[in-house]
Write an enzyme that holds these catalytic residues in place. Sequence first.
Site, PDB file in Angstrom:
ATOM      1  N   GLY A  67      41.920  36.790  26.343  1.00 25.19           N
ATOM      2  CA  GLY A  67      42.441  36.185  27.564  1.00 25.19           C
ATOM      3  C   GLY A  67      41.973  34.754  27.726  1.00 25.19           C
ATOM      4  O   GLY A  67      41.783  34.013  26.761  1.00 25.19           O
ATOM      5  N   GLY A  68      41.782  34.392  28.992  1.00 30.63           N
ATOM      6  CA  GLY A  68      41.383  33.025  29.304  1.00 30.63           C
ATOM      7  C   GLY A  68      40.036  32.668  28.712  1.00 30.63           C
ATOM      8  O   GLY A  68      39.687  31.483  28.603  1.00 30.63           O
ATOM      9  N   GLY A 103      55.216   4.629   6.197  1.00 30.30           N
ATOM     10  CA  GLY A 103      54.479   4.807   7.453  1.00 30.30           C
ATOM     11  C   GLY A 103      53.122   5.420   7.195  1.00 30.30           C
ATOM     12  O   GLY A 103      52.161   5.175   7.931  1.00 30.30           O
ATOM     13  N   ALA A 104      53.047   6.209   6.131  1.00 34.00           N
ATOM     14  CA  ALA A 104      51.779   6.869   5.830  1.00 34.00           C
ATOM     15  C   ALA A 104      50.725   5.826   5.453  1.00 34.00           C
ATOM     16  O   ALA A 104      49.544   5.995   5.757  1.00 34.00           O
ATOM     17  CB  ALA A 104      51.973   7.884   4.727  1.00 34.00           C
TER      18      ALA A 104
HETATM   19  C1  HXC Z   1      34.327  44.802  32.957  1.00 34.15           C
HETATM   20  C2  HXC Z   1      34.370  45.496  30.790  1.00 34.15           C
HETATM   21  C3  HXC Z   1      35.320  44.488  30.459  1.00 34.15           C
HETATM   22  C4  HXC Z   1      35.750  43.613  31.504  1.00 34.15           C
HETATM   23  C5  HXC Z   1      34.879  45.597  28.675  1.00 34.15           C
HETATM   24  N1  HXC Z   1      34.136  46.154  29.644  1.00 34.15           N
HETATM   25  N2  HXC Z   1      35.614  44.590  29.149  1.00 34.15           N
HETATM   26  N3  HXC Z   1      33.881  45.648  32.029  1.00 34.15           N
HETATM   27  N4  HXC Z   1      35.214  43.822  32.732  1.00 34.15           N
HETATM   28  N5  HXC Z   1      36.614  42.644  31.273  1.00 34.15           N
HETATM   29  C6  HXC Z   1      33.221  47.282  29.529  1.00 34.15           C
HETATM   30  C7  HXC Z   1      33.912  48.558  29.161  1.00 34.15           C
HETATM   31  O1  HXC Z   1      34.411  49.188  30.307  1.00 34.15           O
HETATM   32  C8  HXC Z   1      32.789  49.343  28.540  1.00 34.15           C
HETATM   33  O2  HXC Z   1      31.985  49.834  29.555  1.00 34.15           O
HETATM   34  C9  HXC Z   1      31.978  48.265  27.843  1.00 34.15           C
HETATM   35  O3  HXC Z   1      32.353  47.035  28.448  1.00 34.15           O
HETATM   36  C10 HXC Z   1      32.279  48.153  26.362  1.00 34.15           C
HETATM   37  O4  HXC Z   1      33.670  48.100  26.199  1.00 34.15           O
HETATM   38  P1  HXC Z   1      34.474  49.012  25.191  1.00 34.15           P
HETATM   39  O5  HXC Z   1      35.899  48.977  25.580  1.00 34.15           O
HETATM   40  O6  HXC Z   1      33.828  50.356  25.109  1.00 34.15           O
HETATM   41  O7  HXC Z   1      34.240  48.255  23.808  1.00 34.15           O
HETATM   42  P2  HXC Z   1      35.241  48.068  22.601  1.00 34.15           P
HETATM   43  O8  HXC Z   1      35.855  49.392  22.239  1.00 34.15           O
HETATM   44  O9  HXC Z   1      34.453  47.363  21.550  1.00 34.15           O
HETATM   45  O10 HXC Z   1      36.411  47.127  23.122  1.00 34.15           O
HETATM   46  C11 HXC Z   1      36.128  45.800  23.495  1.00 34.15           C
HETATM   47  C12 HXC Z   1      37.349  45.145  24.186  1.00 34.15           C
HETATM   48  C13 HXC Z   1      37.806  46.063  25.362  1.00 34.15           C
HETATM   49  C14 HXC Z   1      38.471  44.988  23.166  1.00 34.15           C
HETATM   50  C15 HXC Z   1      36.924  43.793  24.652  1.00 34.15           C
HETATM   51  O11 HXC Z   1      36.659  46.408  26.163  1.00 34.15           O
HETATM   52  C16 HXC Z   1      38.810  45.395  26.227  1.00 34.15           C
HETATM   53  O12 HXC Z   1      39.998  45.363  25.893  1.00 34.15           O
HETATM   54  N6  HXC Z   1      38.365  44.865  27.382  1.00 34.15           N
HETATM   55  C17 HXC Z   1      39.253  44.235  28.314  1.00 34.15           C
HETATM   56  C18 HXC Z   1      39.729  42.924  27.779  1.00 34.15           C
HETATM   57  C19 HXC Z   1      40.535  42.154  28.806  1.00 34.15           C
HETATM   58  O13 HXC Z   1      41.724  42.407  28.975  1.00 34.15           O
HETATM   59  N7  HXC Z   1      39.832  41.284  29.559  1.00 34.15           N
HETATM   60  C20 HXC Z   1      40.422  40.532  30.601  1.00 34.15           C
HETATM   61  C21 HXC Z   1      41.066  39.320  29.927  1.00 34.15           C
HETATM   62  S1  HXC Z   1      41.803  38.287  31.109  1.00 34.15           S
HETATM   63  P3  HXC Z   1      31.228  51.249  29.445  1.00 34.15           P
HETATM   64  O14 HXC Z   1      30.590  51.426  30.779  1.00 34.15           O
HETATM   65  O15 HXC Z   1      32.261  52.258  29.117  1.00 34.15           O
HETATM   66  O16 HXC Z   1      30.231  51.072  28.333  1.00 34.15           O
HETATM   67  C22 HXC Z   1      40.625  37.183  31.447  1.00 34.15           C
HETATM   68  C23 HXC Z   1      41.022  36.205  32.506  1.00 34.15           C
HETATM   69  C24 HXC Z   1      40.200  34.975  32.376  1.00 34.15           C
HETATM   70  O17 HXC Z   1      39.598  37.168  30.911  1.00 34.15           O
HETATM   71  C25 HXC Z   1      40.997  33.803  32.845  1.00 34.15           C
HETATM   72  C26 HXC Z   1      40.238  32.543  32.660  1.00 34.15           C
HETATM   73  C27 HXC Z   1      41.156  31.355  32.781  1.00 34.15           C
END
Ligand code: HXC
Length: 510
Positions: free
Chosen positions: A171-172, A406-407
Amino acid sequence: MTLQEIYHSFEEKDKAAELGGGEKAIEKQKNAGKQTARERIDMLLDENTFVEIDKFVFHECHDYGMQNKRIAGDGVVTGYGKIEGRLVYVYAYDFTVYGGSLSRTNANKIVKVQKLAMKNGAPVIALNDSGGARIQEGVMALSGYSDIFYQNIKASGVVPQISAILGPCAGGACYSPALTDFIFMVKEKSYMFVTGPDVVKTVTHEELTKEELGGANTHASKSGVAHFVGEDEEETLMMIRELLSFLPSNNMEDPPIVPTQDSIHRESPDLQTLIPDDPNIPYDMKKLIEEVVDEHYFFEIMSQFAQNIVVGFARLGGRSVGIVANQPAYLAGVLDIDASDKAARFIRFCDCFDIPIITFEDVPGFLPGRDQEHNGIIRHGAKIVFAYVEATIPKITLITRKAYGGAYIVMSSKESGADVNLAYPNAEIAVMGAAGAVNVLYRSSNEEERQKALNEYNELFSNPYRAAEKGYVDEIILPKDTRYKLIQALEMTANKTETNPPKKHGNMPL
Ligand code: HXC
């Protein structure tokens, strides 16, 4: 409580904080083939130099029952330490704490380090391994990213900013690394994408693995987002140390001088035969670069992307130099959109941090064709000349063979502001190659006339003397003398001062 009990209690708290998300989460991290945030920092920095700050900061979220799940330090380890004895700031996302997700508190910790780095003039290194914005915190987490981006942009050109991607970066979250100077990734362990494979499948119906969509190989060879790829975390972190050895700590300092045993007078007899007699046969420009630089060591950047242009750091007589070189061994060294972007960004980095640029030129021109035109080779190609002209650092150009059209102009010609322009005796400086020129000028002539015209054109332009006559080339040199001639040019320009006219900023064709 006695003082001893208070001290003991502190030690217990400190130990607990260092465990981040706890033993189980650490085990999961290890099983995924990844190191913990603190292990990574220890690997990166000189031994025993890390000073952690904000270890006892807690998040302040009260939604989703988060008030009962507070971990000391939250999801990022921040502080400062040394690399080769020089101060650096570092922050490492701790994936064991809510997947290294960014809370408002984590953002505050990162921004503190970014501000310290600016105030004290030292590089910032970010070790990323994060699930992105902490979902439970909503806009507070987004606001945290905004603050980090803001500091990234303010620090750009003031202190070097380096990002390592050591796990997910979704994401961001990708945009903070994208705003920094260099991105390092780890083979098969790290990935970056604005939207993951599931979203891509829903929206575009494309089925891609994480690796295909945003793995290290993808970003190093296709998108140009990553500058370096390490085999594993350790190699990646060592490459960061190496990169820093070429850079000053901030824009007010000179890059470090590294004394060398390599004589500045060393001749390169092998270079006399590197370039083939036939101008249409390729040769490897990297061999030329490696032959002339100190200890034959060239630290290449983006080696898999736009391979028709080569960029990287080296030293000449102990001084750091940025190298930009056409690569005749790949697409004949032609300039295309990706090569233009790659070179322009590198030139601007060098200019930010006062690193002289050496340009090795052997370029047949810009790549023709619908694809290039429709995707904006005009706009992208213009970036190179913009970056060269805008740069006030010492600029030294060596034409090793072709410098057409040009290069010729954009690759740091005399008229585009280069300080020293050198050419080998076999250099060809012209509007285009002989065959192309004859096709235009003698389209309806017979074969005999065309051959005569070809010979005449070759005699007139397939050499550097016309340019030397007019002062567009300062000196014609033999390949064997390249090293010393470049060092002399660097010495001559060492105290160069040049400023651009006062303005808010230029308007580069982005
Ligand atoms: C809160 C989160 C989290 C998040 C992961 N966790 N991402 N908690 N906020 N964004 C937590 C999980 O719930 C889990 O908690 C622990 O972290 C480990 O994650 P897993 O999923 O078990 O690990 P893994 O299988 O290795 O997968 C990693 C991952 C996946 C691919 C990153 O967690 C995932 O898809 N997360 C969400 C990604 C996402 O969409 N983020 C938002 C992006 S938008 P527990 O308690 O079970 O251990 C964004 C906007 C920003 O960031 C904008 C800025 C301009």
